[in-house]
Scaffold this motif. Structure first.
Motif, short mmCIF file in Angstrom:
data_model
loop_
_atom_site.label_atom_id
_atom_site.label_comp_id
_atom_site.label_asym_id
_atom_site.label_seq_id
_atom_site.Cartn_x
_atom_site.Cartn_y
_atom_site.Cartn_z
N ALA A 34 12.98 122.25 67.63
CA ALA A 34 13.50 121.25 66.44
C ALA A 34 14.08 120.05 67.14
O ALA A 34 14.84 119.84 68.33
N VAL A 35 13.06 118.58 65.94
CA VAL A 35 13.34 116.89 66.78
C VAL A 35 13.76 117.03 65.86
O VAL A 35 14.45 115.66 66.84
N GLY A 36 14.32 117.06 64.76
CA GLY A 36 14.26 116.03 63.39
C GLY A 36 15.50 116.83 62.57
O GLY A 36 14.89 117.93 62.38
N ILE A 37 15.70 115.71 61.26
CA ILE A 37 15.94 116.17 59.74
C ILE A 37 14.98 114.94 59.85
O ILE A 37 15.23 113.98 59.78
N ASP A 38 14.37 115.77 58.07
CA ASP A 38 13.34 114.63 57.43
C ASP A 38 14.50 114.43 55.95
O ASP A 38 15.75 114.75 56.70
N ASP A 39 13.86 113.35 55.52
CA ASP A 39 14.36 112.77 54.89
C ASP A 39 15.52 113.32 53.33
O ASP A 39 16.08 113.27 52.74
N GLU A 40 14.62 114.67 53.49
CA GLU A 40 14.68 115.19 52.34
C GLU A 40 15.99 116.77 53.19
O GLU A 40 16.61 117.83 52.41
N GLY A 41 16.36 116.88 54.33
CA GLY A 41 16.75 118.15 54.89
C GLY A 41 16.44 118.62 55.46
O GLY A 41 16.98 119.77 56.15
N ARG B 42 22.20 111.22 57.10
CA ARG B 42 21.63 112.22 57.60
C ARG B 42 21.23 111.82 59.45
O ARG B 42 21.02 113.29 59.90
N SER B 43 21.74 111.20 59.81
CA SER B 43 21.72 110.43 61.55
C SER B 43 23.29 111.35 61.66
O SER B 43 23.30 111.87 62.49
N GLU B 44 24.35 110.51 60.70
CA GLU B 44 25.14 111.91 61.38
C GLU B 44 25.08 113.23 61.04
O GLU B 44 25.80 114.12 62.42
N PHE B 45 24.56 113.78 60.00
CA PHE B 45 24.45 115.48 60.19
C PHE B 45 23.78 115.41 61.74
O PHE B 45 23.65 116.47 62.26
N GLU B 46 22.41 115.01 61.48
CA GLU B 46 21.85 114.88 62.73
C GLU B 46 22.21 115.29 63.99
O GLU B 46 22.26 115.90 64.74
N SER B 47 23.35 113.93 64.25
CA SER B 47 23.48 114.22 65.65
C SER B 47 24.61 115.80 65.89
O SER B 47 25.15 115.94 66.98
N CYS B 48 25.29 115.81 64.80
CA CYS B 48 26.02 117.51 65.03
C CYS B 48 25.61 118.18 64.99
O CYS B 48 25.67 119.85 64.86
N CYS B 49 24.65 118.66 64.71
CA CYS B 49 23.12 119.60 64.12
C CYS B 49 22.41 120.09 65.58
O CYS B 49 22.51 119.58 66.00
N ASP B 50 23.51 121.45 66.18
CA ASP B 50 22.93 122.28 67.42
C ASP B 50 21.91 122.38 67.59
O ASP B 50 21.01 122.33 68.47
N THR B 51 20.75 122.74 66.24
CA THR B 51 19.33 123.18 66.35
C THR B 51 18.49 122.27 66.99
O THR B 51 17.94 122.24 67.62
N VAL B 52 18.61 121.27 66.29
CA VAL B 52 17.61 119.93 66.91
C VAL B 52 17.63 119.42 68.96
O VAL B 52 19.19 119.67 68.40
#
Length: 76
Positions: A45-52, A21-31
């Protein structure tokens, strides 16, 4: 290929809770972006939860979007 396979096996061994999740979140342009969605939703958009799901701060509080289309709001 060996490096990729080793990385994959480490994630599999770590279990479901460590899905990157942290890797995905750091690459996500939407966050970190202002977004909107139908019907009539808007927020930041502030983050990604445990379920995506996408965590969004709105005027009414925090919500999680799990499906659908969001649009980035351009800042002028």
């Amino acid at each position: 290929a060996v490096r990729w396979a080793t990385s994959l096996m480490k994630r599999v061994e770590a279990g479901w809770d460590d899905w990157g999740r942290s890797e995905f979140e750091s690459c996500c342009d939407t966050v970190g972006s202002r977004i909107e969605w139908d019907p009539a939703g808007a927020g930041s958009a502030v983050g990604i939860d445990d379920e995506g799901g996408l965590i969004v701060e709105t005027a009414s509080g925090s919500i999680t979007i799990t499906a659908g289309e969001v649009r980035h709001i351009r800042s002028d």
